[in-house]
Design a protein around this motif. Structure first.
Motif, PDB file in Angstrom:
ATOM      1  N   UNK A  69       0.829  -1.206   0.000  1.00 11.80           N
ATOM      2  CA  UNK A  69       0.000   0.000   0.000  1.00 11.80           C
ATOM      3  C   UNK A  69       0.865   1.259   0.000  1.00 11.80           C
ATOM      4  N   UNK A  70       1.867   1.289   0.877  1.00  7.99           N
ATOM      5  CA  UNK A  70       2.763   2.452   0.926  1.00  7.99           C
ATOM      6  C   UNK A  70       3.550   2.585  -0.377  1.00  7.99           C
ATOM      7  N   UNK A  71       4.039   1.469  -0.875  1.00  3.19           N
ATOM      8  CA  UNK A  71       4.819   1.497  -2.112  1.00  3.19           C
ATOM      9  C   UNK A  71       3.965   1.978  -3.283  1.00  3.19           C
ATOM     10  N   UNK A  72       2.720   1.547  -3.336  1.00  3.53           N
ATOM     11  CA  UNK A  72       1.821   1.962  -4.403  1.00  3.53           C
ATOM     12  C   UNK A  72       1.604   3.473  -4.385  1.00  3.53           C
ATOM     13  N   UNK A  73       1.443   4.033  -3.189  1.00  4.78           N
ATOM     14  CA  UNK A  73       1.253   5.474  -3.056  1.00  4.78           C
ATOM     15  C   UNK A  73       2.484   6.233  -3.540  1.00  4.78           C
ATOM     16  N   UNK A  74       3.666   5.754  -3.156  1.00  7.26           N
ATOM     17  CA  UNK A  74       4.905   6.407  -3.575  1.00  7.26           C
ATOM     18  C   UNK A  74       5.070   6.349  -5.087  1.00  7.26           C
ATOM     19  N   UNK A  75       4.822   5.179  -5.672  1.00  6.78           N
ATOM     20  CA  UNK A  75       4.963   5.036  -7.121  1.00  6.78           C
ATOM     21  C   UNK A  75       3.968   5.918  -7.869  1.00  6.78           C
ATOM     22  N   UNK A  76       2.760   6.034  -7.351  1.00  8.81           N
ATOM     23  CA  UNK A  76       1.756   6.883  -7.997  1.00  8.81           C
ATOM     24  C   UNK A  76       2.219   8.332  -7.999  1.00  8.81           C
ATOM     25  N   UNK A  77       2.770   8.799  -6.882  1.00  3.36           N
ATOM     26  CA  UNK A  77       3.267  10.178  -6.805  1.00  3.36           C
ATOM     27  C   UNK A  77       4.449  10.378  -7.752  1.00  3.36           C
ATOM     28  N   UNK A  78       5.339   9.395  -7.802  1.00  2.00           N
ATOM     29  CA  UNK A  78       6.505   9.508  -8.684  1.00  2.00           C
ATOM     30  C   UNK A  78       6.089   9.562 -10.153  1.00  2.00           C
ATOM     31  N   UNK A  79       5.160   8.716 -10.543  1.00  2.00           N
ATOM     32  CA  UNK A  79       4.696   8.705 -11.932  1.00  2.00           C
ATOM     33  C   UNK A  79       4.011  10.022 -12.283  1.00  2.00           C
ATOM     34  N   UNK A  80       3.298  10.611 -11.327  1.00  2.00           N
ATOM     35  CA  UNK A  80       2.683  11.918 -11.567  1.00  2.00           C
ATOM     36  C   UNK A  80       3.736  12.965 -11.903  1.00  2.00           C
ATOM     37  N   UNK A  81       4.862  12.913 -11.199  1.00  3.43           N
ATOM     38  CA  UNK A  81       5.963  13.842 -11.500  1.00  3.43           C
ATOM     39  C   UNK A  81       6.537  13.548 -12.887  1.00  3.43           C
ATOM     40  N   UNK A  82       6.749  12.263 -13.173  1.00  5.59           N
ATOM     41  CA  UNK A  82       7.316  11.874 -14.472  1.00  5.59           C
ATOM     42  C   UNK A  82       6.423  12.328 -15.617  1.00  5.59           C
ATOM     43  N   UNK A  83       5.114  12.239 -15.432  1.00 11.85           N
ATOM     44  CA  UNK A  83       4.171  12.577 -16.501  1.00 11.85           C
ATOM     45  C   UNK A  83       3.887  14.072 -16.621  1.00 11.85           C
ATOM     46  N   UNK A  84       4.476  14.865 -15.723  1.00 11.68           N
ATOM     47  CA  UNK A  84       4.273  16.311 -15.808  1.00 11.68           C
ATOM     48  C   UNK A  84       4.927  16.854 -17.080  1.00 11.68           C
ATOM     49  N   UNK A  85       4.223  17.707 -17.760  1.00  8.98           N
ATOM     50  CA  UNK A  85       4.720  18.251 -19.031  1.00  8.98           C
ATOM     51  C   UNK A  85       6.006  19.040 -18.829  1.00  8.98           C
ATOM     52  N   UNK A  86       6.877  18.960 -19.816  1.00  7.88           N
ATOM     53  CA  UNK A  86       8.103  19.763 -19.924  1.00  7.88           C
ATOM     54  C   UNK A  86       9.235  19.323 -18.999  1.00  7.88           C
TER      55      UNK A  86
END
Length: 491
Positions: free
Chosen positions: A379-396
């Protein structure tokens, strides 16, 4: 004999008090919450040594990249939110909370039993006290704490909040005898810290609408400006004061209103100059995050040199949780958008490098833990990965995320080979989510081929491909078939 009886009674009372604290009884909560007293803030490591074993992370200050509360900032925020919610809950369920009829002006201490009688149902609106009146009463009491002047105290034997006769200032001392009574009062009181004030503000924002808070601020003359921008700066100033106080750093002013109108980037530069390069006793990540927030919040311009220095230092220290928070801060504060508009490629590059560093530390931790047989908190790992992917997918920020897709698939395969299927699925979801965000056709094909190289990946990408992309593929197939039919008609 009477003395022995008195001592035994005192021992029993102390024992009962200890038992209540251990069992987490709600009416024993106070604003500064003893829950944080067991943490050794001066410890250089800033964390228990047991957590460092087998983590795969070189920094002892943040021993895990995947665990959500492995940094001091996240732990502090979690405690502050938890305490504020519990206090708000208790205020709502305390019977006749604002009816302090048995308050003793000679002692300044309210009867805990009369004030904290619990009830099974929330307070109901009566003909004497309406919900709006309660909100105003809550706001007045809580904001008196928030805007209290320096040196104010609260009786430690009071409830989790302060009664109407509590010591916001020295006025209560005028009712006390000159000698022993005043000394006894001070011995039973606690200094009103900025941490207590900030938690009171959090409670006020939970219980009271914004317009009620603004009305009380104006009526009580806490500040002449009640605009949203100024109140947001007051909230940010309260947070800054709490963080600075926790790290033992000097504050330029003890008044919250004055703190809120100071030039935050200049203050950040001052702290960096005096404390940035020195040992922070386990506070490095927390300090650098505060400097970043001071530099980017509530300002249209950013000190890019300091911005890059902070990210570089976080990378050097290998603080994955603080790096993730720093990336999120840069995005949410619009610093990334501003850097894009100003064509600050060095700023965008340092954020992208930070994202890659976080991923590398996650890879190191997973490989170490998988080899050592250490289980993951999915559960904790899933939350961290979701936040990281959000940063990766940020434009520019990252133009070609193929490397991140490959790293996620490699970790997914490692976890599945070792029988850690739930954890492997989380890395697979991360890779697919990154891929679905790609708009460049060539990069998308490369990322898709990486996922499709495994059987699990082929199944997963088929199930999770976005409807828009699936419809586009189907439409392309229809167009191709129509073209072929047209060409065959000439044969």
């Amino acid at each position: 004999r009477d003395g022995n009886t008195s001592n035994e009674s005192q021992k029993n009372a102390n024992k009962q008090k200890t038992t209540k604290e251990k069992t987490d009884v709600e009416c024993e909560f106070v604003m500064d919450m003893d829950i944080i007293s067991d943490q050794n803030w001066s410890n250089d490591s800033g964390t228990n040594n047991e957590n460092n074993h087998g983590s795969g992370i070189t920094s002892s200050e943040e021993p895990s990249a995947l665990k959500s509360l492995s940094s001091l900032r996240e732990s502090s925020n979690h405690i502050c939110s938890r305490v504020a919610l519990r206090i708000a809950f208790l205020i709502c369920f305390a019977e006749d909370y604002h009816n302090h009829t048995d308050a003793s002006p000679e002692k300044g201490i309210l009867s805990k039993r009369s004030k904290m009688r619990s009830r099974s149902k929330p307070a109901r609106k009566s003909h004497q006290c309406f919900e709006g009146d309660l909100a105003l009463q809550h706001a007045r009491e809580l904001l008196c704490i928030v805007f209290a002047r320096q040196g104010s105290t609260v009786a430690s034997t009071c409830d989790f909040l302060f009664g109407e006769n509590s010591a916001y200032d020295d006025s209560i001392l005028s009712n006390l005898p000159e000698n022993s009574a005043k000394e006894d009062f001070h011995s039973k009181s606690k200094a009103l810290s900025f941490a207590m004030r900030h938690r009171a503000l959090r409670v006020a924002t939970i219980l009271c609408p914004q317009e009620v808070i603004a009305r009380v601020v104006l009526e009580e003359t806490f500040s002449g400006d009640v605009g949203d921008d100024h109140l947001n700066k007051c909230a940010f100033g309260s947070f800054v004061a709490m963080e600075v106080e926790a790290m033992g750093l000097p504050l330029p002013h003890s008044d919250l209103v004055q703190l809120s109108v100071m030039h935050f980037p200049s203050y950040a530069r001052t702290i960096w100059r005096n404390h940035g390069g020195s040992s922070s006793r386990g506070f490095s990540g927390r300090l650098l995050l505060l400097l970043l927030e001071l530099g980017v919040n509530h300002h249209d311009t950013v000190d890019w040199e300091l911005f890059v220095l902070i990210f570089s230092e976080l990378k050097r220290l290998e603080l994955p949780r603080s790096l993730l928070l720093a990336c999120e801060c840069a995005i949410q504060s619009s610093a990334v958008s501003l850097a894009t508009s100003q064509k600050r490629l060095d700023v965008l590059r340092i954020v992208a490098d930070a994202t890659r560093k976080i991923t590398e530390l996650i890879v190191s931790e997973v490989e170490t833990n998988v080899g050592a047989g250490i289980e993951f908190n999915v559960l904790e790992s899933s939350s961290t990965l979701h936040r990281l992917v959000t940063v990766i997918n940020t434009d520019n920020i990252i133009s070609d995320p193929t490397w991140f897709v490959q790293a996620s698939i490699d970790l997914s395969n490692q976890c599945r080979v070792r029988g850690l299927k739930p954890m492997g699925s989380e890395f697979m979801k991360a890779a697919i989510r990154i891929t679905n965000h790609i708009t460049d056709p060539d990069i998308f094909c490369n990322a898709s081929s990486i996922i499709s190289s495994t059987a699990d990946g082929r199944v997963a990408i088929g199930e999770s491909m976005s409807y828009e992309r699936r419809d586009a593929c189907q439409q392309k197939s229809v167009y191709n078939e129509a073209i072929h039919d047209f060409e065959r008609s000439f044969c």
